[in-house]
Design a protein around this motif. Structure first.
Motif, PDB file in Angstrom:
ATOM      1  N   LYS A  96      -6.671 -24.994  -8.028  1.00  0.00           N
ATOM      2  CA  LYS A  96      -8.103 -24.796  -8.241  1.00  0.00           C
ATOM      3  C   LYS A  96      -8.856 -26.121  -8.221  1.00  0.00           C
ATOM      4  N   THR A  97      -8.315 -27.110  -8.932  1.00  0.00           N
ATOM      5  CA  THR A  97      -8.989 -28.406  -8.989  1.00  0.00           C
ATOM      6  C   THR A  97      -8.988 -29.080  -7.626  1.00  0.00           C
ATOM      7  N   SER A  98      -7.855 -29.082  -6.937  1.00  0.00           N
ATOM      8  CA  SER A  98      -7.788 -29.697  -5.608  1.00  0.00           C
ATOM      9  C   SER A  98      -8.785 -29.051  -4.662  1.00  0.00           C
ATOM     10  N   ASN A 122     -14.014 -33.075 -16.437  1.00  0.00           N
ATOM     11  CA  ASN A 122     -12.832 -32.332 -16.847  1.00  0.00           C
ATOM     12  C   ASN A 122     -13.049 -31.853 -18.279  1.00  0.00           C
ATOM     13  N   ASP A 138     -14.450 -28.754 -14.444  1.00  0.00           N
ATOM     14  CA  ASP A 138     -13.048 -28.418 -14.191  1.00  0.00           C
ATOM     15  C   ASP A 138     -12.344 -28.005 -15.474  1.00  0.00           C
ATOM     16  N   ASP A 139     -11.494 -26.963 -15.352  1.00  0.00           N
ATOM     17  CA  ASP A 139     -10.625 -26.523 -16.447  1.00  0.00           C
ATOM     18  C   ASP A 139     -11.430 -26.088 -17.669  1.00  0.00           C
ATOM     19  N   THR A 147     -14.107 -24.376 -12.559  1.00  0.00           N
ATOM     20  CA  THR A 147     -12.731 -23.914 -12.360  1.00  0.00           C
ATOM     21  C   THR A 147     -12.136 -23.580 -13.714  1.00  0.00           C
TER      22      THR A 147
END
Length: 755
Positions: A137-139, A160, A214-215, A237
């Motif tokens: 997901k992050t990539s 993040n 992210d996350d 994400t």
């Protein structure tokens, strides 16, 4: 001091351990491989969060116990968190992207469309990317953000949120970081969270900015970070579904297909890929299950070890018991990715997750999950929802759940390490017993004389024959595996009862590929119990399996000979009759017509003497078949009509559902004989009647295929090409579903003649 009041920072803890060991910096450097200068920086707090491999090397050199080692690792991790979101400069810079990124073309288009989507007044455009651990997901988000950077002159910013860590970033801290990145001076950042969020939304409304969060951990964490209307965009994400977020556009990442997995793996390997065996690389890619993280770990391991053989690594990965251990490369470890999700679960959901690993099939329902978890089904539903929410389970159609293969191995590992000893020893026998008892109860719905079977309170609720059939079909992988486990454990009565209960149900699933194993295990269980009549019964069932087209007559005769010998020794008259009946079919196929007619006559007479009218009708059909094979068509028709009179007579004594299934078969035989006698209109009408009956019963097997093929042939002979082609096409489809490829090809060829 550390992030928690009264707790030392990493540097202080490291210094204390070094001094306790009476080591100088130089001595510790020599023992750990970490330079003395780096050690000095760590102890003075210049670097608060060293990488995991550095911490491990230091813990090993210091010979720390488990508790001290865990504390040092956690202090380093907390330090990395603090370093990430409190550093004075370079806040929110987009991470570098990997140059071998591949796949996700459709998903990249989705994101490109998101960039230019119009926002509803008051509701900003938000993309939510969800998916399980290891799916990249992050990539993907980073790659997409880099690609779309020219569309955002106001900047692309990355935060993040550490949603899977013990210390997720709070919304207020994330807002402070973003506002500073936007250029807002510290003294101008409001201290109040609602005011801080309002300033953030106003900047997103007026500036073409992309924010990548992210996350994410929860709806509560990200709600203050969502934009209002305007030109700014937010991309999130998360492993969680975040179902509570309104007005967001959702993208669920799934595993890569094998072709894309191979593309990613060879991209990571670079020039080395050309020298590796392509078949071995394909096996490796397949065993990675489409997870980009797994592919990257394995690719990195191969790329960093030129002497390694890809074929040998493929063989290692093929061993389930050690496969998970292979997915480690430096500080990348796929078990850690799954473990972060596991640690987010409440204890009840953790217990269910690891216990689900004992379920033998590929998927399962909530009732079986509740048995494995040792909990009420209501609690199982809640725990299953939690597992799906974190991507540790996939939910599919009809309320069924399944693991990703690698996640199943992780669950099995957690079961071994986290499940208390009493549970480990009892869960598999409990699940095995429940599956076989439920399967046996379901199978008995179809046995003459049983009616609605009694169901113990702890078994699945199967209130109709249709529900029983659906359960047996959906759970075949589970109850078949349970039969194997019970057989291995010597639970022979359980195995035999289940095999016996499947006899009548197997008529409804003629071409099920598992019947050979079911009745083989039944025969083995009966032999272990020294039950000769039961063993003869199961051998006759095996003869039936081998007589279903495409048949194997030699194997049929081998089984019937064994059954006849055991039945004769034990005086099992019914099984003697059945051995003759199945022998007749095989002998006819082999062209031994006189022997076949003798066997059929013996069977029919024996069934009549025993008062078994259901089986007697089958014996009459068997005699008719033998007469037909000898071209004694009028005599065959007489036998078939006698059988039809019995299946259509409600007072004949036949079991109703057996009569309903047998009627179309008898009518098909009559139609075939009428065609052979040249009575074509009668043959067509008769065969069409049989097809209608089978359709009404929702039966699709070789009987239906034969009738369709026969009617198609009659239409073709009479020049009705369109009707013939349609029926040949349908017959080919039924044969294909039944696994008879030769008959399928024959009908397909006849359907396309002249094209």
């Amino acid at each position: 001091m550390g992030l928690l009041t009264g707790q030392p920072g990493f540097g202080e803890a490291l210094r204390a351990h070094r001094r306790a060991g009476r080591l100088t910096l130089e001595q510790l450097a020599g023992m750990s491989g970490v330079s003395a200068r780096t050690l000095s920086d760590l102890e003075r707090g210049h670097s608060k969060g060293p990488q995991h491999r550095t911490v491990t090397a230091l813990a090993d050199a210091l010979a720390l116990g488990e508790g001290a080692r865990r504390q040092l690792v956690e202090l380093a991790r907390s330090g990395r968190l603090r370093d990430h979101w409190s550093r004075p400069g370079g806040l929110c810079e987009l991470p570098r992207m990997v140059d071998d990124f591949t796949g996700r073309g459709t998903e990249l288009i989705w994101l490109s469309e998101l960039v230019y989507a119009e926002s509803t007044p008051g509701v900003g455009v938000v993309g939510l990317i969800t998916g399980a651990a290891g799916l990249g997901k992050t990539s993907f988000a980073v790659r997409a953000a880099h690609a779309e950077r020219p569309s955002f002159p106001g900047g692309v910013f990355f935060v993040n949120l550490f949603g899977m860590s013990p210390h997720p970033v709070g919304a207020g801290d994330a807002l402070r970081m973003l506002l500073r990145a936007f250029g807002v001076a510290d003294q101008q950042i409001p201290g109040d969270l609602p005011e801080r969020a309002a300033l953030y939304r106003s900047l997103l409304r007026e500036n073409r900015i992309l924010v990548v969060l992210d996350d994410a951990a929860s709806e509560e964490q990200v709600r203050p970070l969502l934009p209002g209307s305007g030109v700014g965009r937010v991309l999130i994400t998360t492993r969680r579904l975040l179902a509570g977020l309104e007005g967001v556009r959702r993208l669920v990442l799934g595993p890569l297909p094998l072709s894309r997995s191979m593309q990613l793996l060879t991209g990571i390997l670079g020039e080395r890929a050309a020298s590796d065996d392509e078949a071995a690389l394909s096996r490796i890619a397949d065993l990675c299950g489409g997870l980009p993280l797994a592919l990257r770990i394995i690719g990195n391991r191969l790329a960093s070890r030129p002497a390694w053989d890809a074929d040998e690594l493929a063989r290692r990965l093929a061993r389930e018991e050690s496969r998970l251990d292979q997915f480690t490369a430096g500080d990348l470890k796929i078990a850690n990715a799954f473990g972060m999700s596991y640690e987010q679960l409440a204890e009840r959901a953790r217990r269910l997750f690891r216990r689900l690993a004992v379920i033998p099939g590929r998927d399962f329902d909530a009732a079986l999950a509740a048995v494995a978890g040792g909990m009420p089904i209501e609690d199982a539903w809640q725990a299953l929802d939690d597992l799906v929410d974190l991507g540790l389970l996939h939910d599919g159609t009809a309320g069924r759940y399944r693991f990703h293969d690698l996640v199943r191995l992780f669950a099995r590992d957690r079961f071994r390490h986290d499940e208390p000893s009493p549970g480990r020893e009892t869960i598999t026998p409990t699940v095995t017993s429940w599956l076989l008892h439920t399967a046996t109860t379901a199978g008995r719905w179809f046995e003459p004389g049983y009616g609605r079977p009694d169901r113990p309170a702890d078994l699945a609720a199967l209130s109709t024959a249709d529900e029983a059939e659906q359960w047996l079909r959906a759970n075949v992988g589970n109850w078949m595996a349970a039969m194997r486990t019970a057989a291995d454990d010597g639970r022979h009565t359980l195995v035999l009862d289940c095999a016996e209960s499947m006899h009548w149900f197997s008529d409804r699933w003629l071409h099920g590929p598992h019947w050979g194993e079911v009745f083989t295990r039944g025969a083995q269980a009966a032999a272990a119990l020294d039950d000769l009549p039961a063993q003869a019964t199961q051998l006759n069932y095996l003869a039936w399996v081998q007589s279903v087209p495409p048949s194997d007559p030699h194997t049929v005769l081998r089984y019937t000979a064994q059954a006849l010998e055991l039945a004769t020794r034990s005086g099992a008259e019914v099984q003697i009759a059945w051995a003759h009946h199945y022998s007749q079919k095989a002998l006819s196929t082999l062209g031994r017509h006189d022997e076949a007619l003798d066997a059929a006559s013996r069977a029919a007479e024996a069934f009549k003497v025993l008062g078994d009218i259901d089986s007697h009708v089958q014996g009459l059909v068997g005699i008719g078949n033998c007469l037909r094979d000898q071209e004694r068509y009028d005599e065959a028709l007489e036998q078939y009509r006698l059988a039809r009179s019995l299946v259509e007579d409600e007072k004949s004594g036949m079991t109703p559902h057996i009569a309903a299934l047998g009627r179309p078969v008898v009518i098909i035989r009559i139609g075939q004989i009428l065609a052979l006698l040249g009575r074509r209109p009668e043959a067509l009408a008769t065969l069409n009647t049989a097809i209608g009956l089978l359709d009404d019963l929702h039966v699709s097997n070789f009987w239906l295929a034969q009738a369709l093929e026969d009617v198609a042939a009659l239409h073709a002979e009479d020049g009705r090409t369109d009707q013939s082609r349609h029926l040949y096409t349908r017959a080919a489809q039924v044969y294909a579903a039944a696994g008879d490829s030769e008959a399928r090809d024959r009908c397909h060829a006849l359907a396309t003649v002249g094209d």
